[in-house]
Scaffold this active site. Structure first.
Site, PDB file in Angstrom:
ATOM      1  NE  ARG A  33      35.567  69.894 -10.714  1.00 33.47           N
ATOM      2  CZ  ARG A  33      35.045  68.775 -10.508  1.00 33.47           C
ATOM      3  NH1 ARG A  33      34.363  67.879 -11.302  1.00 33.47           N
ATOM      4  NH2 ARG A  33      34.891  68.388  -9.167  1.00 33.47           N
ATOM      5  CB  ILE A  59      39.102  67.625  -7.657  1.00 35.96           C
ATOM      6  CG1 ILE A  59      38.772  69.206  -8.187  1.00 35.96           C
ATOM      7  CG2 ILE A  59      38.448  66.628  -8.490  1.00 35.96           C
ATOM      8  CD1 ILE A  59      39.015  69.026  -9.839  1.00 35.96           C
ATOM      9  CB  SER A  60      36.050  70.705  -3.826  1.00 38.90           C
ATOM     10  OG  SER A  60      37.210  70.885  -2.916  1.00 38.90           O
ATOM     11  CE  LYS A  61      28.538  68.389  -4.646  1.00 38.88           C
ATOM     12  NZ  LYS A  61      27.621  67.744  -3.807  1.00 38.88           N
ATOM     13  N   PRO A  62      32.310  71.144  -8.151  1.00 38.09           N
ATOM     14  CG  PRO A  62      32.149  70.855 -10.460  1.00 38.09           C
ATOM     15  CD  PRO A  62      32.124  70.094  -9.096  1.00 38.09           C
TER      16      PRO A  62
END
Ligand code: SAH
Length: 213
Positions: A33, A59-62
């Site tokens: 990431r 960018i979305s949270k993992p």
């Protein structure tokens, strides 16, 4: 940075939060990431937080990426077939999806991010990822029908094109706006008897917008 160890810790946290699909956890552990965020943000890359990627997008949270992909896979033993992602952004989720599905079609409406994703993904050489520039609200009919459709941006409702382009037996996972302007995760299954939907937990995504920019 020794990202392997940091990523393993992230994967352990995801498992602790309830993600149990080994294929999803494996993919989250494999994709770096930190290569998808600005160098100034690299030290936050494995925290469970969304981060800016330019042009007002994130960018979305993992935690959310792994949760949504687990829902999308719905316990499938091997790889999913063809998957459509709406909202390529920096390309991170497309890379994760490439490890859990046969083919990934990912569409982005902002040229700057479409180009950035292409650049970010170049070194990974993922022949099953197809990056498209356009309005994802129309889906991508040439790749249809899809075993899975996943949206990284939230609209008022799920566009009919997505439901049309979903295969029978396929599943769609998308944030949708519920009452009061908040969003929740929608899971939609297309069955021989028709469409079945359920609303799950609250989420926070950037808005789904029509047209290209
Ligand atoms: N999956 C991405 C998340 C990006 S944020 C990642 O891993 O980085 C969501 C993205 O959806 C934004 O880049 C936004 O521009 C895009 N988007 C919003 N509406 C869209 C539409 N109608 N078609 C395609 N992309 C859209």
């Amino acid at each position: 940075m020794d990202s392997h160890a940091v990523r393993l810790r992230m994967v352990q946290k995801l498992a602790g939060q309830g993600v149990s699909d080994p294929i999803v956890l494996g993919a989250m552990g494999a994709i770096e990431r930190h290569r998808f965020v600005d160098s100034a943000l690299v030290n936050q890359a494995y925290e469970d937080t969304s981060l800016p990627i330019g042009l007002g997008q994130t960018i979305s949270k993992p935690g959310v990426v792994s949760r949504m992909i687990e829902l999308l896979r719905n316990g499938t033993a091997g790889r999913l077939g063809r998957v459509l992602e709406i909202g390529t952004g920096c390309g991170y989720q497309a890379a994760v999806l490439s490890l859990v599905a046969d083919e990934v079609y990912s569409i982005e409406r902002l040229r700057g991010l479409h180009d950035k994703a292409r650049e970010n993904l170049r070194h990974l050489r993922l022949p099953n990822v197809h990056l498209l520039f356009g309005d994802g609200m129309e889906g991508f009919v040439k790749g249809a029908p899809y075993a899975g459709i996943i949206a990284a941006a939230g609209g008022e409702a799920v566009p009919q094109a997505w439901v049309d382009q979903l295969a029978e037996g396929g599943r769609l996972v998308a944030p949708v706006v519920t009452g009061g302007g908040t969003q929740a995760l929608l899971v939609l299954d297309k069955t021989p008897q028709g469409v079945r939907q359920s609303l799950l937990e609250a989420v926070h995504f950037v808005p789904l917008k029509s047209g290209i920019g």
